[in-house]
Every structure is written in C-alpha cells, then in structure tokens.
Motif scaffolding. Structure first.
Motif, PDB file in Angstrom:
ATOM      1  N   SER A  53     -11.698  -2.557  10.316  1.00 13.69           N
ATOM      2  CA  SER A  53     -12.439  -1.782   9.702  1.00 13.69           C
ATOM      3  C   SER A  53     -13.317  -2.795   9.162  1.00 13.69           C
ATOM      4  N   VAL A  54     -14.586  -2.403   8.539  1.00 14.36           N
ATOM      5  CA  VAL A  54     -15.584  -3.490   8.015  1.00 14.36           C
ATOM      6  C   VAL A  54     -15.160  -3.968   7.013  1.00 14.36           C
ATOM      7  N   ARG A  55     -14.109  -3.353   5.991  1.00 13.99           N
ATOM      8  CA  ARG A  55     -13.338  -4.133   4.913  1.00 13.99           C
ATOM      9  C   ARG A  55     -12.525  -5.297   5.231  1.00 13.99           C
ATOM     10  N   MET A  88     -12.737  -9.212   4.786  1.00  8.90           N
ATOM     11  CA  MET A  88     -11.566  -9.866   3.948  1.00  8.90           C
ATOM     12  C   MET A  88     -11.409 -11.262   4.765  1.00  8.90           C
ATOM     13  N   MET A  89     -11.740 -11.391   6.113  1.00  3.03           N
ATOM     14  CA  MET A  89     -11.384 -12.446   6.778  1.00  3.03           C
ATOM     15  C   MET A  89     -12.046 -13.683   6.203  1.00  3.03           C
ATOM     16  N   GLY A  90     -13.281 -13.369   5.410  1.00  2.00           N
ATOM     17  CA  GLY A  90     -13.917 -14.504   4.638  1.00  2.00           C
ATOM     18  C   GLY A  90     -13.043 -14.906   3.475  1.00  2.00           C
ATOM     19  N   ARG A  91     -12.027 -14.414   3.104  1.00  2.00           N
ATOM     20  CA  ARG A  91     -11.018 -14.854   1.966  1.00  2.00           C
ATOM     21  C   ARG A  91     -10.103 -15.515   2.468  1.00  2.00           C
ATOM     22  N   TYR A  92     -10.000 -15.699   3.845  1.00  2.00           N
ATOM     23  CA  TYR A  92      -8.451 -16.186   4.240  1.00  2.00           C
ATOM     24  C   TYR A  92      -8.440 -17.594   3.988  1.00  2.00           C
ATOM     25  N   ARG A  93      -9.377 -18.230   3.727  1.00  7.58           N
ATOM     26  CA  ARG A  93      -9.405 -19.787   3.233  1.00  7.58           C
ATOM     27  C   ARG A  93      -8.528 -19.664   1.886  1.00  7.58           C
ATOM     28  N   ASP A 135      -9.779 -11.231  -4.791  1.00  8.65           N
ATOM     29  CA  ASP A 135     -10.111 -11.099  -3.554  1.00  8.65           C
ATOM     30  C   ASP A 135     -10.963  -9.879  -3.057  1.00  8.65           C
ATOM     31  N   ARG A 136     -10.205  -8.835  -3.388  1.00  5.45           N
ATOM     32  CA  ARG A 136     -10.814  -7.289  -3.468  1.00  5.45           C
ATOM     33  C   ARG A 136     -12.279  -7.318  -4.200  1.00  5.45           C
ATOM     34  N   ASP A 137     -12.212  -7.992  -5.383  1.00  4.85           N
ATOM     35  CA  ASP A 137     -13.491  -7.965  -5.962  1.00  4.85           C
ATOM     36  C   ASP A 137     -14.648  -8.634  -5.287  1.00  4.85           C
ATOM     37  N   ALA A 138     -14.233  -9.944  -4.869  1.00  4.20           N
ATOM     38  CA  ALA A 138     -15.159 -10.754  -3.969  1.00  4.20           C
ATOM     39  C   ALA A 138     -15.467  -9.880  -2.760  1.00  4.20           C
ATOM     40  N   VAL A 139     -14.662  -9.165  -1.990  1.00  8.67           N
ATOM     41  CA  VAL A 139     -15.173  -8.279  -0.876  1.00  8.67           C
ATOM     42  C   VAL A 139     -16.067  -7.230  -0.921  1.00  8.67           C
ATOM     43  N   ASP A 140     -15.812  -6.562  -2.234  1.00  4.55           N
ATOM     44  CA  ASP A 140     -16.628  -5.319  -2.748  1.00  4.55           C
ATOM     45  C   ASP A 140     -17.941  -5.893  -3.039  1.00  4.55           C
ATOM     46  N   ARG A 141     -18.024  -7.038  -3.853  1.00  6.39           N
ATOM     47  CA  ARG A 141     -19.081  -7.607  -4.189  1.00  6.39           C
ATOM     48  C   ARG A 141     -20.086  -7.936  -3.045  1.00  6.39           C
ATOM     49  N   ALA A 142     -19.528  -8.800  -1.910  1.00  2.00           N
ATOM     50  CA  ALA A 142     -20.087  -9.078  -0.954  1.00  2.00           C
ATOM     51  C   ALA A 142     -20.942  -7.766   0.104  1.00  2.00           C
ATOM     52  N   LEU A 143     -20.053  -6.786   0.045  1.00  3.49           N
ATOM     53  CA  LEU A 143     -20.364  -5.591   0.656  1.00  3.49           C
ATOM     54  C   LEU A 143     -21.691  -5.015   0.044  1.00  3.49           C
ATOM     55  N   ASP A 144     -21.301  -4.896  -1.302  1.00  3.66           N
ATOM     56  CA  ASP A 144     -22.486  -4.399  -2.104  1.00  3.66           C
ATOM     57  C   ASP A 144     -23.706  -4.834  -1.964  1.00  3.66           C
ATOM     58  N   ARG A 145     -23.661  -6.409  -1.795  1.00  2.16           N
ATOM     59  CA  ARG A 145     -24.833  -7.317  -1.788  1.00  2.16           C
ATOM     60  C   ARG A 145     -25.604  -6.851  -0.500  1.00  2.16           C
ATOM     61  N   VAL A 146     -24.983  -6.554   0.490  1.00  2.00           N
ATOM     62  CA  VAL A 146     -25.627  -6.376   1.774  1.00  2.00           C
ATOM     63  C   VAL A 146     -25.872  -4.794   2.060  1.00  2.00           C
ATOM     64  N   LEU A 201     -21.021  -9.249   8.922  1.00  2.00           N
ATOM     65  CA  LEU A 201     -20.683 -10.957   9.044  1.00  2.00           C
ATOM     66  C   LEU A 201     -21.373 -11.606   7.924  1.00  2.00           C
ATOM     67  N   LEU A 202     -22.483 -11.106   7.681  1.00  2.00           N
ATOM     68  CA  LEU A 202     -23.009 -11.884   6.541  1.00  2.00           C
ATOM     69  C   LEU A 202     -22.168 -11.693   5.100  1.00  2.00           C
ATOM     70  N   ALA A 203     -21.851 -10.494   5.078  1.00  2.00           N
ATOM     71  CA  ALA A 203     -21.054 -10.440   3.732  1.00  2.00           C
ATOM     72  C   ALA A 203     -19.761 -11.000   4.014  1.00  2.00           C
ATOM     73  N   ARG A 204     -19.078 -11.289   5.146  1.00  2.00           N
ATOM     74  CA  ARG A 204     -18.042 -12.203   5.185  1.00  2.00           C
ATOM     75  C   ARG A 204     -17.981 -13.383   5.098  1.00  2.00           C
ATOM     76  N   ALA A 205     -19.106 -14.074   5.312  1.00  2.00           N
ATOM     77  CA  ALA A 205     -19.425 -15.362   4.996  1.00  2.00           C
ATOM     78  C   ALA A 205     -19.553 -15.608   3.378  1.00  2.00           C
ATOM     79  N   LEU A 206     -20.348 -14.365   2.785  1.00  2.00           N
ATOM     80  CA  LEU A 206     -20.709 -14.604   1.155  1.00  2.00           C
ATOM     81  C   LEU A 206     -19.275 -14.466   0.437  1.00  2.00           C
ATOM     82  N   ALA A 207     -18.455 -13.514   1.160  1.00  2.00           N
ATOM     83  CA  ALA A 207     -16.915 -13.423   0.502  1.00  2.00           C
ATOM     84  C   ALA A 207     -16.410 -14.605   0.148  1.00  2.00           C
TER      85      ALA A 207
END
Lengths: 276, 279, 251
Positions: C92-94, C98-103, C115-126, C148-154
């Motif tokens: 899923s897109v989510r 979330m892969m962007g948070r794996y680090r 982590d979930r907030d960061a994902v939501d913010r990134a998705l919202d942003r794009v 993919l941009l959102a993933r990097a932003l997360a």
C-alpha cells in the motif's frame, strides 16, 4: 554385425544428436531466460508420459501433449496483468509432477521408470529413438533458421517488434513450443536433469566467450556435444549414471569458461566506455 | 471428518503439515515478491547430495545434517552467482541445480537400492512421520519464523525497491543470502516428510494463490497458511478415503499438491474480475 | 564554517573501473537546490548514485554530509526513478512511505505514533493523504513519484537526491513536486535533482551542473546555462529563443 547394433554406438549417436539439439535451443533459452520454464517442461511432461504408457499410446505423444498444455498455460498465465510468470511456472511444475506421481501410484512397479525419467537411460536408446531425435533436430534447425529474425526481434525489443507488426504473443508461443518439442524428445533418452543441464550450461558457457549470435550458437553446440561425449565415456568407465556424468561435464565446461569471461570483460573495458 | 485423524500416523502427518503451513504462508510471500520460484525449485533438488552423503555417513540421523549443509551451501552459491553480472540469474540457478543434483545421483547410483532412495526423496514419507520428526520440524519452524521476523522489514524494502533499499544503507547481498538461507531451512525441515515436489508447492503456491484475492501482504501470508492447512487436511483425508474405501493407492503428498494447484487455478477468475473492477 | 551537504573535488565515477563521468566539482550547502542537467546517458544517475557510494569513485575526493558517501546512506533521502519499480508489487501507499522511517525503526521496533505522524505529514504534503490505503501500483505515474518523494520526506533528511523526478509525470504532479521541493529547501534541506528537461532546470535550480561524460559547467543558473555551454554539453547547436528559454537542437 551392424554398426548400429552396438549399444555404445547408439548411445554416442544419440548424445551427439541431442547435444546439437540442446545447443541450438539452449542459446534461445539462455537469451530469453527460459531456464525455469525448461525445468518445468521437463517435469510437467511426466503425467503425459505416464498416462500414455497406461493407456498404451506412444509416450512421446503423451509427453508432447502434456508439455504443450504447460507451455500454453505459462504463456496464457503470464500474459494476464498481475500474474507473475515465474510463479505460474512453478505452480504448473509442481502440479504436473504431482499429477504424474498420483498416476504412477495407481500402477505398481513403476518406480524404476520414475528414476530413469530423472536421470535418463541413454544406454537403452533404440533405432526409433535415434530417428525421432534426428527428425526433430532437422525440424528445429529449419524452424530456427527460417524464423530467426522475428524470434530475435521479439526477444530483444518487444515494443519494436510490435511496431514492426509482429504479434509478440504468437512468437512467444512459437518459441515455447519449440523448447517444449526439444524437451519432450530429449527427456526419455537422457532424463529431466540432464536435459536441463545440457540445454542451459553449454549455451551459458558459450555466451561467456562471445557476444555474437552465430559464434555463440556454434560454440553452444560444440560444448553440448563435447560434454555429452565426455560424460558418456566417464559414465561407462566408472559406472556412474550417464545423465549425471553428462550434466557434470557440462558444468565443467562452464566453469572452465569462467576465466575467459573475466579476461574479456577487462578487454572490453579497455576498448569502450559505456555510458548511462 | 475428524475420525481418520485419530489414527496416529495420519494425525502426525496432519500435524507436520500444519507446522509447515505456519512458515510457508509468510515465506511464500517473499518467494512471490522476489520471483524466487526457480531458486526454491533449485533448493529442493540441491539438498539431494547432502541427503545421500548424510545417510551414508550417519544413517537417518545424518540425513538431517547432510541436507542442512547442502542447503546452506546452495544458498551461498546461489547468492554469489546471481549477483555476478556474467551469468543471468536463471541460468546460474539451473546450473547449480543440475550440477548438485547430478552429484547426488552419482553418489547414489553407486549404491544398489537407488531407485527406492530417489523415489522417497521425491515424494517423501508423509505417513511415516515420527514424533521425533515433528519435534525437529517444530524447532526449525520457530528458528525460521524468528529469522523471518527480525528481517521482515528490510526484506520487504529490498523486494520492493532494491535501489532505494541500497540507498537507505541496507546490505542487499546479506539480505539476499538471509532469505536464501531461510528458504534452505524450510526445504530441510520439510523435505524428508513431504518430498521435493510438495515442498516446492508449499513454497510457491500459497502466496501465489492468495495474491489473486488480496493486495495486502499480511493478508497474503495468513491466507497462504490457511490454504496449506485446508489443502493438507483435505488431501490427507482424500488419499486416506481413496485407499481405505476404494482400495486406490495414492500418495498423500501429491493429493495435497494437486489440491493446492486446484485452488490456484480456481482463484484465477477472481483475480481477473478484481483487475477489471479496480480500473 | 557551515557544514557542506555535498563537496566533490575533481571526482570521476564509473563502474568496474570504467569511468562514466569525470571532472566533477560540486559544493552544495544547506537549503540549496542543485540541478544536474544533461542529455540521456550523460551519467546523471551514476553521479546521484555515487553520492551514496553505490557507484565506484575512480578519482578525486567526495564527501556527503561531511562523511564518505557510503556512510551517508540512510541519512540522505533518495527518490529512485519510478519506472524501475514493480507496479504489481502488493504494497500500500502507506507501507511505501513507512519505508522512509526504517532508519529510525530498525529491523524490529513497531511503528510508534511519531512514525505514523511523520508518514501522515509526508503524504499530506504531497497531496496524497486520501490515497494512503491504495495499492502503490494502482496510482498514476505522477502520483507514484509523489509517494516516493513522501517516502524520502518521512525520513526527514538533510540532503535529498532525486533521480529524474519529472519523467513521465503529469502536470498536476509536477506542480506539486516543484512546490514541495521549494518548501523543503526553504526549510534548510539541500536538494540534488537530475533532469534532462532544461525548462524545469531553469525554474528550480539555484545551482546547475551541466554534464555529459564530464562536467562542462557548474554554478549559478544565469552564468551556467548559456548557449555556449549547452552546445558543448549536448554536442549540438543550442539556439536561444526570444523568451529567454533555451531549446537544444540535436545535430
């Protein structure tokens, strides 16, 4: 005494014929990454062979029918959106083999034939087998020569092939069925494992030596025949299963070719500068 | 429907299949996602020389160790060879498969009872599973599950986006080796009981069939496990009924495989229908 | 002295000892947008990958976020070309974002609220918050690129590397991506963007680096994107048209 009456003479002839056949088709198999499909075909012809021998039809006919079902099945399943060809191939492979073994279980005393299916029985080929192999070899050679261009184009550049008005689906099926015919011809004599090995290893080795299709094809044929002969002589001398001997000889050719490839990579690197 | 399974050997066979189902659901998801069907097929064949050598060296106890060693050797070989650019993945896999299997055949063909050995290797002896086999399988199942869980995130990332995963600092080579080793362990755990053909079916079909009805990875893994349990139960019941009621001999392993294949084929239209409605 | 996001001095990069790109000198600081421009096959992807130590450094010195490039993996965000990804993969897109948070998450730790907030913010942003539960492959090319941009932003990176982010992207997505890129650089993230589209390059870049097998020019946009440098980099005639935009005509 007729030259053909000697078991070993017949075996040598069969190995040479099979080697040429395997080398020719192997180049296509390696190029189009059809090794797994070839493996699936070797196993999936099994229920056809068993069924044919139960109802008393020629086992080649049974094998060919079952193989055609699998070849077309893989072509159809992998054309659907979201269906992965490898998974479809794996499903048909295990399904075909399980069906064959279920059929075997209903018969008694079949397990001997089963192991000969795996490793072949090249020392028991008769004149009919030789004729069939020779005829198939002629037909496959003819087909690959006549259809070389469309097969190359569909393999290399699908969009380009479609733009040129070729039906890529149709040509895929042509190639799959050709591989299937080769497999069906080769398996009863030399077994499933040897068939796969003799089709893939010499062609893969030849590819390490050259990038030019005619050279690769010639070398593949040469390597396949040589592995066949080496394996056969090893097997008669040390009494190991012939199929296994040939398969290991083919692997040996590939291993021996490895340093050549490394040397060529260095040479290429010095000559040309790839970009991208 | 339960009664046949009170027969001890049939109950144990089902228990073995349920244990394997627990790992095959999740691991088949990665086999599908990474396109490792051929690698799985190769592993089922390459443990053969290990099995032969193990039996020669230490009887039935040696079988387990032999298969384990051969499985791990294959996992390393396949990882190394498929990373090299000189040989395409599938050709490298085919060569490893045929070469190792041939070594096994050479070893076994010098012994007398060779057809019996080969046959039991292919089809396994599901109905002769002992409590000790079950215990060994259970241990391996736990090891594999833990091995999968610790790496599941990284494996997922690597499967979906190799370049991105490498950019994020994941070691692709190690991850690939890890997954191949896990696959080898599944094969080792399962091959004696269920034979190569059923192992292969267990590694490929659960996720491939579940993929037809869902896009979600977790659901795929769970559905895959359920599918194996159901097919295992029904397959054993079927072959039992066939042989007791109608005197038809049928190997239980192949009944299970055929049911799995059948479920895959039945679900294809579901996939096509879903594909149409989604777009 | 402010730390550099990227510092390349006389760098050559390539594969298996064969150089693909030579003579690269770059200096990028926080909040700057660097565009790598050049024709297809110029070595743009190779250069971007070299910033993560994924291609061979054959000469010169390179530091990324003040460390050797390979050590910057996971610290720098990376947006690959969407075309290289399997559209049928069941994620899923989510999950992708979330892969962007794996680090931060490592191999095990379950995702927390942060982590979930960061994902939501990134998705919202794009602009794709409403697509979170969709399958990645079911989105359009432009939307995938935004995911993919959102993933990097997360991952909240200090340096963001984008490989041809505008390839095959619809106008709406392109606008969204450009807007987000301006925002993150304003917030202090350094950006490296490769493109063969000179109009985008001109619109987005603070600095531009013109490459084709070697570095032909680098510096502020106005000084760098001249007819002369373009002619050299593209090996053809570069014609300047009336509105100040450049059109390159292949020889």
């Amino acid at each position: 005494m007729n030259w053909w009456d000697d078991v070993l003479h017949r075996a040598v002839t069969e190995v040479v014929l099979v080697g040429v056949l395997a080398g020719l088709i192997g180049v296509r198999v390696v190029q189009r990454r059809l090794s797994f499909l070839t493996m699936a075909l070797t196993h999936a012809t099994f229920p056809g062979v068993v069924a044919a021998s139960i109802i008393g039809v020629n086992i080649l006919v049974g094998g060919a029918a079952a193989g055609a079902v699998v070849a077309l099945g893989v072509a159809a399943l992998s054309r659907r959106p979201g269906q992965d060809a490898a998974a479809a191939t794996g499903v048909l492979l295990s399904g075909g083999f399980a069906l064959g073994s279920a059929l075997v279980a209903t018969q008694s005393g079949f397990s001997r034939d089963l192991s000969s299916l795996l490793v072949g029985s090249i020392l028991t080929v008769d004149a009919t087998d030789l004729i069939v192999t020779a005829v198939v070899l002629a037909a496959v050679t003819l087909l690959l020569t006549l259809c070389a261009r469309p097969l190359l184009l569909t393999g290399f550049d699908r969009a380009g092939a479609r733009a040129a008005g070729l039906s890529t689906g149709l040509w895929d099926v042509v190639l799959l069925l050709t591989v299937e015919v080769v497999v069906v011809t080769v398996v009863p004599a030399v077994g499933t494992i040897l068939a796969l090995s003799l089709i893939v290893a010499p062609a893969a080795a030849a590819r390490l030596w050259s990038d030019r299709q005619p050279v690769v094809t010639g070398l593949a044929v040469l390597f396949a025949v040589a592995s066949g002969l080496i394996g056969l002589s090893v097997s008669t001398r040390w009494n190991v299963a012939a199929g296994a001997g040939v398969s290991l000889a083919a692997t040996g050719v590939l291993l021996a070719s490895w340093p050549i490839a490394r040397a060529r990579v260095r040479g290429d690197a010095a000559r040309s500068h790839p970009i991208g | 429907m339960i009664e046949p399974f009170t027969v001890p050997f049939l109950g144990r066979a089902l228990a073995e299949l349920v244990l394997l189902a627990v790992i095959c659901g999740p691991i088949s998801v990665f086999v599908l996602a990474r396109g490792l069907s051929f690698v799985a097929d190769a592993l089922t064949h390459t443990v053969f020389p290990g099995v032969v050598l193990g039996v020669v060296a230490g009887g039935l106890d040696g079988l387990f160790a032999g298969a384990l060693v051969a499985g791990l050797v294959t996992a390393v070989l396949l990882t190394v060879l498929t990373r090299g650019a000189r040989l395409s993945d599938d050709a490298a896999t085919a060569v490893v498969l045929t070469a190792m299997f041939s070594i096994g055949v050479v070893l076994v063909s010098r012994r007398s009872s060779y057809t019996a050995d080969l046959t039991s290797f292919l089809f396994g002896r599901l109905l002769t599973v002992t409590p000790r086999h079950l215990a060994e399988t259970a241990v391996l199942v736990v090891v594999i599950l833990v091995g999968l869980l610790v790496a599941v995130r990284a494996l997922l990332f690597r499967s979906f986006d190799p370049a991105g995963a490498a950019a994020a600092g994941l070691r692709i080579g190690r991850l690939d080796l890890w997954l191949n080793v896990l696959l080898a362990l599944v094969v080792v755990a399962a091959v004696r009981a269920v034979g190569t053909i059923l192992v292969l079916a267990l590694l490929i079909i659960p996720a491939a069939a579940a993929r037809m009805v869902t896009d979600r990875l977790v659901v795929m893994a769970l559905l895959g496990t359920v599918l194996v349990v159901v097919a295992g139960y029904a397959g054993l019941l079927l072959s039992w009924t066939a042989s007791v009621r109608y005197g038809l001999a049928s190997t239980s392993g192949s009944s299970v495989v055929l049911l799995l294949v059948l479920s895959y084929l039945i679900l294809i239209p579901v996939r096509l229908w879903r594909g149409r409605t989604r777009r | 002295m402010a730390s550099a996001a990227l510092r390349y001095t006389g760098v050559s990069v390539g594969y298996q000892g064969v150089p693909v790109l030579t003579g690269v000198d770059l200096d990028l600081r926080a909040g700057q947008r660097l565009v790598l421009a050049g024709p297809n096959g110029a070595g743009k992807s190779t250069l971007i990958k070299s910033m993560l130590g994924l291609t061979q450094l054959l000469g010169g010195t390179a530091t990324v976020l003040d460390r050797p490039p390979a050590r910057a993996r996971g610290l720098a965000g990376y947006v690959p070309q969407t075309g290289t990804l399997d559209a049928d993969f069941p994620v899923s897109v989510r999950q992708v974002v979330m892969m962007g948070r794996y680090r931060e998450l490592g191999w095990w730790r379950p995702a927390r609220a942060a982590d979930r907030d960061a994902v939501d913010r990134a998705l919202d942003r794009v602009g794709l918050a409403d697509r979170a539960r969709h399958r990645f492959g079911a989105l359009s090319g432009g939307q995938r690129q935004r995911v993919l941009l959102a993933r990097a932003l997360a991952g909240e990176p200090r340096l963001l590397l984008l490989d041809e982010p505008f390839n095959g992207v619809d106008a709406v997505s392109q606008e969204a991506i450009v807007r987000v890129l301006r925002e993150v650089s304003a917030a202090g993230t350094a950006l490296v963007i490769s493109t063969h589209d000179l109009a985008v390059a001109r619109e987005l870049a603070d600095l531009i680096c013109l490459i084709n097998g070697r570095q032909w020019a680098a510096g502020p946009v106005g000084e760098t994107l001249t007819a002369e440098t373009l002619r050299r980099a593209y090996g053809g005639a570069a014609i300047e048209v009336a509105d100040g935009r450049l059109v390159v005509v292949e020889p």
